[in-house]
Design a protein around this motif. Structure first.
Motif, PDB file in Angstrom:
ATOM      1  N   HIS A   1       0.786  -1.234   0.000  1.00 20.31           N
ATOM      2  CA  HIS A   1       0.000   0.000   0.000  1.00 20.31           C
ATOM      3  C   HIS A   1       0.817   1.283   0.000  1.00 20.31           C
ATOM      4  N   GLN A   2       2.133   1.178  -0.013  1.00 19.17           N
ATOM      5  CA  GLN A   2       2.970   2.357  -0.130  1.00 19.17           C
ATOM      6  C   GLN A   2       4.046   2.089  -1.179  1.00 19.17           C
TER       7      GLN A   2
ATOM      8  N   SER B   1       6.938   0.247   0.374  1.00 20.02           N
ATOM      9  CA  SER B   1       6.637  -0.872   1.274  1.00 20.02           C
ATOM     10  C   SER B   1       7.334  -2.143   0.821  1.00 20.02           C
TER      11      SER B   1
ATOM     12  N   ARG C   1       0.628  -2.941  -6.331  1.00 21.13           N
ATOM     13  CA  ARG C   1       0.243  -1.799  -5.511  1.00 21.13           C
ATOM     14  C   ARG C   1      -0.978  -1.138  -6.149  1.00 21.13           C
TER      15      ARG C   1
ATOM     16  N   ARG D   1      -2.955   0.981  -5.116  1.00 20.02           N
ATOM     17  CA  ARG D   1      -2.998   2.423  -4.849  1.00 20.02           C
ATOM     18  C   ARG D   1      -2.358   3.217  -5.982  1.00 20.02           C
TER      19      ARG D   1
ATOM     20  N   GLY E   1      -0.786  -0.724   6.019  1.00 21.44           N
ATOM     21  CA  GLY E   1      -0.535   0.587   5.454  1.00 21.44           C
ATOM     22  C   GLY E   1      -1.083   1.656   6.373  1.00 21.44           C
TER      23      GLY E   1
ATOM     24  N   VAL F   1      -9.141   1.660  -1.973  1.00 24.46           N
ATOM     25  CA  VAL F   1      -9.527   0.949  -0.754  1.00 24.46           C
ATOM     26  C   VAL F   1     -10.817   0.177  -0.990  1.00 24.46           C
TER      27      VAL F   1
ATOM     28  N   GLU G   1     -10.164  -2.813  -3.352  1.00 17.76           N
ATOM     29  CA  GLU G   1      -9.502  -3.945  -2.689  1.00 17.76           C
ATOM     30  C   GLU G   1     -10.472  -4.724  -1.811  1.00 17.76           C
TER      31      GLU G   1
END
Length: 257
Positions: free
Chosen positions: A19-20, A23, A43, A45, A65, A76, A79
């Protein structure tokens, strides 16, 4: 004529959802790679798609995250909705912190902050339930970094409990698991988290910087052993039989203890 050599079978893949931008799957990724799995890191995002089926994957892990499972961001919501895929296909699913909270939201449960604003940031006791103990041995303390917890959704089995945040590990169906704590944390990750998130040590219930590293010295070997065993059980499908005794209960509110 020379014999034709058969092409080697492709290595099994694990879908890894982060999520980053920076990460890492940390220790979980290291142990899976050591077991011969290829990590398919995505990812959402940042625009990575999630597959319509997990037919080409051995399982999926959704990591944590800084965002909340209650956020209204498109990625969000996508997912959370997408979790219908591993659940319907009964593919091994492992949600860590935010990943577990997304699983709860998908199942209609609630994710929310502690009634008295407390957090868990550092090492905290973990109490396995009867169902959890029948599955495997658990660490006495685990590393946490969260300010939200979740209810136990309908159909989920509680495997381990905490104090301020009672629902710490759950099983849903034959192959889906969610945990609040962070077994993936490497020492390098702990240094990053405790530097970048040092301002959070002032929150109610958070431990000081020195206690994070003291806790790692005391409890990290337990966490590593737990993770090694859990991944083997999770990917082999043995968890269903091993955890047959049920310990279901209704949703539990987060209360100050």
């Amino acid at each position: 004529m020379p014999r034709s050599r058969a092409k080697p079978a492709p290595l099994p893949r694990i879908l890894v959802v982060l999520h980053q931008e920076t990460s890492s799957p940390g220790r979980v990724g290291q142990l899976l790679t050591r077991r011969g799995y290829v990590l398919d890191i995505r990812r959402p995002r940042y625009g990575d798609p999630l597959p319509d089926t997990l037919a080409d994957h051995a399982g999926v892990i959704v990591f944590g995250g800084p965002m909340s499972a209650n956020d209204e961001d498109d990625f969000v919501r996508r997912e959370i909705d997408w979790l219908a895929v591993p659940l319907a296909e009964e593919k091994p699913f492992f949600g860590i912190c935010l990943g577990a909270q997304m699983l709860v939201r998908h199942l209609g449960g609630r994710v929310f902050q502690h009634d008295h604003g407390r957090v868990e940031i550092g090492y905290y006791p973990l109490d396995p339930t009867e169902a959890g103990r029948s599955l495997m041995s658990w660490p006495s303390h685990v590393y946490q970094w969260h300010r939200e917890g979740f209810d136990l959704p309908s159909g989920a089995t509680l495997l381990a409990a905490g104090r301020d945040f009672p629902n710490q590990a759950i099983r849903v169906g034959p192959a889906a698991y969610g945990i609040q704590f962070h077994p993936e944390l490497t020492l390098a990750m702990m240094y990053r988290w405790t530097v970048r998130g040092a301002h959070r040590f002032e929150l109610p219930g958070a431990q000081t910087h020195v206690h994070h590293f003291e806790g790692r010295h005391l409890y990290d070997s337990q966490t590593r052993l737990w993770l090694e065993r859990f991944l083997d059980l999770w990917l082999s499908g043995e968890t269903t039989a091993a955890a047959a005794p049920s310990n279901r209960s209704g949703p539990r509110r987060l209360e100050h203890v």
